[in-house]
Every structure is written in C-alpha cells, then in structure tokens.
Write a protein that holds these residues in place. Structure first.
Motif, PDB file in Angstrom:
ATOM      1  N   VAL A   1      15.725  79.553  19.633  1.00 22.60           N
ATOM      2  CA  VAL A   1      16.879  78.697  19.949  1.00 22.60           C
ATOM      3  C   VAL A   1      17.835  79.463  20.875  1.00 22.60           C
ATOM      4  N   LYS A   2      18.034  80.753  20.561  1.00 16.13           N
ATOM      5  CA  LYS A   2      18.897  81.592  21.403  1.00 16.13           C
ATOM      6  C   LYS A   2      18.320  81.746  22.805  1.00 16.13           C
ATOM      7  N   GLU A   3      16.995  81.976  22.883  1.00 16.95           N
ATOM      8  CA  GLU A   3      16.327  82.122  24.189  1.00 16.95           C
ATOM      9  C   GLU A   3      16.519  80.868  25.033  1.00 16.95           C
ATOM     10  N   LEU A   4      16.419  79.717  24.395  1.00 16.35           N
ATOM     11  CA  LEU A   4      16.555  78.439  25.109  1.00 16.35           C
ATOM     12  C   LEU A   4      18.016  78.069  25.362  1.00 16.35           C
ATOM     13  N   LYS A   5      18.932  78.870  24.779  1.00 13.41           N
ATOM     14  CA  LYS A   5      20.383  78.625  24.900  1.00 13.41           C
ATOM     15  C   LYS A   5      20.777  77.248  24.352  1.00 13.41           C
ATOM     16  N   ILE A   6      20.027  76.809  23.328  1.00  8.50           N
ATOM     17  CA  ILE A   6      20.351  75.541  22.667  1.00  8.50           C
ATOM     18  C   ILE A   6      21.446  75.813  21.643  1.00  8.50           C
ATOM     19  N   THR A   7      22.408  74.915  21.556  1.00  2.22           N
ATOM     20  CA  THR A   7      23.434  75.062  20.516  1.00  2.22           C
ATOM     21  C   THR A   7      23.302  73.920  19.525  1.00  2.22           C
ATOM     22  N   ALA A   8      23.588  74.210  18.265  1.00  2.00           N
ATOM     23  CA  ALA A   8      23.492  73.199  17.212  1.00  2.00           C
ATOM     24  C   ALA A   8      24.852  73.061  16.552  1.00  2.00           C
ATOM     25  N   ARG A   9      25.221  71.811  16.249  1.00  6.08           N
ATOM     26  CA  ARG A   9      26.457  71.576  15.499  1.00  6.08           C
ATOM     27  C   ARG A   9      26.279  70.294  14.700  1.00  6.08           C
ATOM     28  N   LEU A  10      27.098  70.157  13.663  1.00  2.00           N
ATOM     29  CA  LEU A  10      27.037  68.924  12.879  1.00  2.00           C
ATOM     30  C   LEU A  10      27.614  67.782  13.696  1.00  2.00           C
ATOM     31  N   LEU A  11      26.996  66.617  13.569  1.00  2.00           N
ATOM     32  CA  LEU A  11      27.545  65.419  14.190  1.00  2.00           C
ATOM     33  C   LEU A  11      28.730  64.992  13.342  1.00  2.00           C
ATOM     34  N   GLU A  12      29.890  64.840  13.968  1.00  4.08           N
ATOM     35  CA  GLU A  12      31.066  64.453  13.189  1.00  4.08           C
ATOM     36  C   GLU A  12      30.816  63.093  12.552  1.00  4.08           C
ATOM     37  N   LEU A  13      31.273  62.957  11.327  1.00  5.57           N
ATOM     38  CA  LEU A  13      31.190  61.653  10.675  1.00  5.57           C
ATOM     39  C   LEU A  13      32.392  60.852  11.138  1.00  5.57           C
ATOM     40  N   THR A  14      32.146  59.805  11.853  1.00  8.13           N
ATOM     41  CA  THR A  14      33.267  58.989  12.288  1.00  8.13           C
ATOM     42  C   THR A  14      33.043  57.598  11.750  1.00  8.13           C
ATOM     43  N   GLN A  15      34.100  56.829  11.746  1.00  6.38           N
ATOM     44  CA  GLN A  15      33.933  55.451  11.308  1.00  6.38           C
ATOM     45  C   GLN A  15      33.594  54.539  12.462  1.00  6.38           C
TER      46      GLN A  15
ATOM     47  N   ILE B   1      31.847  54.288  16.509  1.00  6.79           N
ATOM     48  CA  ILE B   1      31.119  54.928  17.589  1.00  6.79           C
ATOM     49  C   ILE B   1      31.130  53.987  18.778  1.00  6.79           C
ATOM     50  N   GLU B   2      30.997  54.560  19.969  1.00  6.18           N
ATOM     51  CA  GLU B   2      30.854  53.722  21.148  1.00  6.18           C
ATOM     52  C   GLU B   2      29.384  53.710  21.517  1.00  6.18           C
ATOM     53  N   ALA B   3      28.828  52.526  21.601  1.00 10.68           N
ATOM     54  CA  ALA B   3      27.437  52.387  22.008  1.00 10.68           C
ATOM     55  C   ALA B   3      27.438  52.015  23.483  1.00 10.68           C
ATOM     56  N   GLU B   4      26.643  52.740  24.271  1.00  2.96           N
ATOM     57  CA  GLU B   4      26.608  52.480  25.705  1.00  2.96           C
ATOM     58  C   GLU B   4      25.262  51.890  26.105  1.00  2.96           C
TER      59      GLU B   4
ATOM     60  N   PHE C   1      32.019  44.932  24.933  1.00  6.23           N
ATOM     61  CA  PHE C   1      32.663  45.085  26.236  1.00  6.23           C
ATOM     62  C   PHE C   1      31.585  44.863  27.295  1.00  6.23           C
ATOM     63  N   PRO C   2      31.223  43.570  27.531  1.00  5.04           N
ATOM     64  CA  PRO C   2      30.082  43.274  28.412  1.00  5.04           C
ATOM     65  C   PRO C   2      30.234  43.875  29.807  1.00  5.04           C
ATOM     66  N   GLU C   3      31.472  43.941  30.325  1.00  7.25           N
ATOM     67  CA  GLU C   3      31.656  44.458  31.685  1.00  7.25           C
ATOM     68  C   GLU C   3      31.304  45.951  31.771  1.00  7.25           C
ATOM     69  N   LYS C   4      31.362  46.648  30.638  1.00  5.04           N
ATOM     70  CA  LYS C   4      31.003  48.072  30.623  1.00  5.04           C
ATOM     71  C   LYS C   4      29.637  48.302  29.979  1.00  5.04           C
ATOM     72  N   ASN C   5      28.954  47.203  29.579  1.00  5.88           N
ATOM     73  CA  ASN C   5      27.694  47.322  28.831  1.00  5.88           C
ATOM     74  C   ASN C   5      27.866  48.233  27.618  1.00  5.88           C
ATOM     75  N   ALA C   6      28.975  48.041  26.921  1.00  5.24           N
ATOM     76  CA  ALA C   6      29.277  48.914  25.793  1.00  5.24           C
ATOM     77  C   ALA C   6      29.767  48.095  24.615  1.00  5.24           C
ATOM     78  N   ALA C   7      29.784  48.729  23.465  1.00  4.60           N
ATOM     79  CA  ALA C   7      30.333  48.104  22.268  1.00  4.60           C
ATOM     80  C   ALA C   7      30.923  49.211  21.408  1.00  4.60           C
ATOM     81  N   ILE C   8      31.963  48.860  20.656  1.00  3.66           N
ATOM     82  CA  ILE C   8      32.496  49.787  19.658  1.00  3.66           C
ATOM     83  C   ILE C   8      32.033  49.254  18.307  1.00  3.66           C
ATOM     84  N   VAL C   9      31.307  50.092  17.587  1.00  2.01           N
ATOM     85  CA  VAL C   9      30.784  49.700  16.277  1.00  2.01           C
ATOM     86  C   VAL C   9      31.588  50.457  15.225  1.00  2.01           C
ATOM     87  N   THR C  10      32.166  49.724  14.286  1.00  2.80           N
ATOM     88  CA  THR C  10      32.943  50.351  13.218  1.00  2.80           C
ATOM     89  C   THR C  10      32.197  50.159  11.906  1.00  2.80           C
TER      90      THR C  10
END
Length: 138
Positions: A71-85, A87-90, A121-130
């Motif tokens: 993982v270090k050789e590939l310079k990949i970083t890992a972190r927890l995905l924040e738990l949010t209520q 998300i923006e879907a694109e 948000f059709p003009e942005k091809n996005a949605a906010i999912v709660t």
C-alpha cells in the motif's frame, strides 16, 4: 457508543486494477471479496470504496492498510468514510424518478439504508439523498 463506518475510502488508486486492489484488500483483511466486502471504484476520482458486509474493526483495518508495504509502495491512502446523513449522488441519468433513486440507496448491497428524502437537481444530473438516522445492525 459512536457508530463506526463500515466503508473505507482508498485514495490514489491510479495504476491499480480493481482485481489487484481486491486481492490486496483480501490479503490485508484476511476476508473474501464479494462474500465479506465489496469494492467500488470511482475512476474519475482515483478512489475506491471498500464496504464490509462482515462486521470488522474498520479502524483497525485502516491502520493495517497504512502499515502495509505494498500500500505504501503504491502511495494509496486509506481512511474511514464519514458517516453522513446526506450524500450527493452525481451523474444521475435524465428522467430517473425520486422513487428509483430512493430504492437504489435503500439497497443494503449498495451500502445504503432507509432513505428519508430525495431532492432531484435534473439540471446538474444530481440528487441529494438523505438517510433516516440509522443505527447500524453491527
């Protein structure tokens, strides 16, 4: 008790195929891809999200990743995905209904849960999912 995310974000994955990434994660976690966890790649962001179906200590897993030689050789970083209520879907295809989006994000296979609201948000091809504030069944 605070709920820990079951998803781990792996950044800087360019040059690493989903197959080799999955094998790397299997070797670090001693789990089996598809049975114990899923890997989803977001190529335009050089990111992958590993979501654990099997209940594991994701904080410990992140620690193991950051100490892993490959993982270090590939310079990949890992972190927890924040738990949010919310998300923006694109990149939502035109004409997709709120119902379809809601069903997609409620699917546990997609790492989702009970959805309380979808804003399109059709003009942005996005949605906010709660999400309804869900306490995991870990």
């Amino acid at each position: 008790s605070t709920e820990t995310s079951r998803s781990v974000v792996l950044e800087n994955i360019q040059g690493c195929s989903i197959k080799s990434l999955s094998m790397l994660l299997e070797s670090i976690s001693s789990l089996v891809v598809d049975d114990d966890f899923t890997v989803e790649v977001i190529p335009e962001r050089n990111v992958a999200v590993a979501t654990f179906i099997k209940s594991i200590d994701t904080e410990e897993f992140v620690k193991k990743c950051s100490q892993n030689k490959r993982v270090k050789e590939l310079k990949i970083t890992a972190r927890l995905l924040e738990l949010t209520q919310s998300i923006e879907a694109e990149n939502i295809p035109a004409g997709v209904s709120k119902g379809c989006i809601s069903v997609y994000f409620q699917s546990l296979q997609n790492g989702g849960g009970p959805v309380s609201d979808v804003q399109l948000f059709p003009e942005k091809n996005a949605a906010i999912v709660t999400f309804c504030h869900h306490k995991g069944n870990a």
